[in-house]
Design a protein around this motif. Structure first.
Motif, PDB file in Angstrom:
ATOM      1  N   TRP A 140       0.782  -1.431   0.136  1.00 53.48           N
ATOM      2  CA  TRP A 140      -0.174   0.023   0.067  1.00 53.48           C
ATOM      3  C   TRP A 140       0.916   1.332   0.135  1.00 53.48           C
ATOM      4  N   ARG A 141       2.027   1.250   0.769  1.00 62.02           N
ATOM      5  CA  ARG A 141       2.689   2.475   0.925  1.00 62.02           C
ATOM      6  C   ARG A 141       3.517   2.659  -0.392  1.00 62.02           C
ATOM      7  N   SER A 142       4.224   1.618  -0.916  1.00 57.18           N
ATOM      8  CA  SER A 142       4.936   1.789  -2.112  1.00 57.18           C
ATOM      9  C   SER A 142       3.918   1.949  -3.401  1.00 57.18           C
ATOM     10  N   SER A 143       2.885   1.709  -3.321  1.00 58.63           N
ATOM     11  CA  SER A 143       1.930   1.668  -4.610  1.00 58.63           C
ATOM     12  C   SER A 143       1.260   3.108  -4.781  1.00 58.63           C
ATOM     13  N   GLY A 144       1.092   3.669  -3.450  1.00 55.94           N
ATOM     14  CA  GLY A 144       0.179   4.880  -3.655  1.00 55.94           C
ATOM     15  C   GLY A 144      -1.210   4.734  -3.949  1.00 55.94           C
ATOM     16  N   LEU A 145      -1.568   3.574  -3.870  1.00 53.64           N
ATOM     17  CA  LEU A 145      -3.028   3.314  -4.319  1.00 53.64           C
ATOM     18  C   LEU A 145      -3.961   3.228  -3.215  1.00 53.64           C
ATOM     19  N   PRO A 146      -5.333   3.635  -3.406  1.00 55.14           N
ATOM     20  CA  PRO A 146      -6.193   3.819  -2.209  1.00 55.14           C
ATOM     21  C   PRO A 146      -6.135   2.526  -1.408  1.00 55.14           C
ATOM     22  N   ALA A 147      -6.396   2.518  -0.017  1.00 56.13           N
ATOM     23  CA  ALA A 147      -6.173   1.472   0.778  1.00 56.13           C
ATOM     24  C   ALA A 147      -7.181   0.335   0.446  1.00 56.13           C
ATOM     25  N   GLU A 148      -8.514   0.655  -0.054  1.00 55.40           N
ATOM     26  CA  GLU A 148      -9.429  -0.170  -0.496  1.00 55.40           C
ATOM     27  C   GLU A 148      -9.067  -1.322  -1.706  1.00 55.40           C
ATOM     28  N   GLN A 149      -7.960  -0.851  -2.440  1.00 54.28           N
ATOM     29  CA  GLN A 149      -7.419  -1.580  -3.494  1.00 54.28           C
ATOM     30  C   GLN A 149      -6.142  -2.460  -3.234  1.00 54.28           C
ATOM     31  N   VAL A 150      -5.871  -2.552  -1.899  1.00 59.36           N
ATOM     32  CA  VAL A 150      -4.654  -3.175  -1.312  1.00 59.36           C
ATOM     33  C   VAL A 150      -5.288  -4.314  -0.331  1.00 59.36           C
ATOM     34  N   LEU A 151      -5.117  -5.702  -0.769  1.00 57.20           N
ATOM     35  CA  LEU A 151      -5.610  -6.576   0.227  1.00 57.20           C
ATOM     36  C   LEU A 151      -4.389  -7.653   0.572  1.00 57.20           C
ATOM     37  N   GLY A 152      -4.650  -8.361   1.833  1.00 58.16           N
ATOM     38  CA  GLY A 152      -3.784  -9.525   2.166  1.00 58.16           C
ATOM     39  C   GLY A 152      -4.536 -10.714   1.981  1.00 58.16           C
ATOM     40  N   MET A 153      -4.148 -11.657   1.670  1.00 58.56           N
ATOM     41  CA  MET A 153      -5.100 -13.023   1.403  1.00 58.56           C
ATOM     42  C   MET A 153      -5.061 -13.924   2.854  1.00 58.56           C
TER      43      MET A 153
END
Length: 314
Positions: A140-153
């Motif tokens: 999330w930190r490195s991508s700069g994407l909104p948090a809702e677009q970064v998930l762990g499985m």
């Protein structure tokens, strides 16, 4: 949108980064589901992703899948994607904890996440690399994407392991048993038995405690038995199932590592929570009616994860 990315119809492309065992299983599950135009495996090792992709392509006539499968050596070569599963990183060896991998895998995951977002600004990232909670934050930190677009499985995998172990112990068919796994993917994993009434009613308290402990260490148990590799069927399948749940946009509740915004009294950390997934990632976090003891364990897990995140390399 760029060519190759969803534009109102079926998703066009999913990318799996890392053509090891976990990535291979993820790609196979996605291809077999036959909901993407193309699944691309990415690996820096020349020929590895292309070879596995060709092998998977040969199975299409047997499975009936029309999904194209391709190998690439970079995200740029793979092209724009709706979803990227990140499995790249160093794997655990016997005697290693997930946290032993932190510094090395943080560099790998950070680079992959940043490049994935550059190629596909609307992408959803699903992180599998360990240590899972910290690596999801790093993505999330490195991508700069909104948090809702970064998930762990992890939560989906851990809940599945608990259900399977309970079924083997006589609690019923695994597919019919309900359970969620919250907290961390590791020592602070929380399985709230208040949310698994069928299992809790069919097994005694001592046995339930044993099964929760065994679930918490299931990855290490598989690792110890294999001796030269870690679990891959479970993690690969769980990652693919998360992507397929997003594609289906069915409103199904699953456990995933996500960033809450005050839910459960937690914020500013990535932790395992129940969520509703949609086409573009997390639609909402579901607040379960946990017991006070379960809620305290969840908050303690979030605190411990936050402490580890603070130690990540900049």
């Amino acid at each position: 949108m760029a060519e190759g990315v969803e534009s109102g119809g079926a998703p066009a492309r999913a990318v799996v980064v890392g053509a090891g065992h976990v990535g291979m299983i993820s790609a196979m599950r996605l291809a077999d589901a036959d909901v993407f135009d193309e699944v691309v495996l990415v690996d820096v090792e020349p020929g590895l992703a292309a070879g596995i992709a060709l092998d998977l392509t040969h199975t299409g006539a047997l499975t009936g899948s029309g999904t194209r499968v391709r190998g690439a050596v970079s995200l740029e070569e793979a092209g724009p994607a709706d979803y990227v599963i990140i499995t790249a990183g160093k794997a655990r060896r016997p005697g290693m904890s997930r946290s032993d991998l932190t510094a090395t895998n943080a560099r790998i995951v950070g680079d992959v996440a940043g490049r994935a977002a550059a190629v596909s600004p609307d992408v959803v990232l699903v992180v599998v690399t360990n240590p899972l909670d910290e690596m999801t934050y790093q993505a999330w930190r490195s991508s700069g994407l909104p948090a809702e677009q970064v998930l762990g499985m992890a939560g989906l995998l851990d809940a599945g392991r608990f259900r399977a172990l309970a079924a083997a112990d006589g609690a019923g068919a695994a597919r019919e048993l309900g359970a969620v796994a919250l907290g961390s993917h590791g020592e602070e994993m929380v399985i709230p038995l208040s949310q698994a009434p069928e299992i809790a009613a069919r097994l005694d308290a001592a046995r339930l405690d044993e099964l929760v402990d065994r679930t918490r260490t299931s990855g290490a148990e598989v690792l110890g038995l294999l001796k030269s590799g870690s679990a891959f069927f479970g993690p690969g399948t769980a990652a693919a199932h998360m992507v397929l749940a997003m594609v289906a946009d069915s409103g199904t509740v699953v456990s995933a590592t996500v960033r809450p915004n005050g839910e459960y009294g937690i914020g500013d950390v990535f932790v395992g929570l129940p969520v509703v997934l949609g086409r573009r990632g997390v639609r909402r976090i579901v607040e379960l009616d946990l017991t006070p003891e379960e809620l305290e364990l969840l908050r303690e897990a979030a605190k411990r994860i936050g402490e580890r995140i603070a130690g990540l390399p900049a």
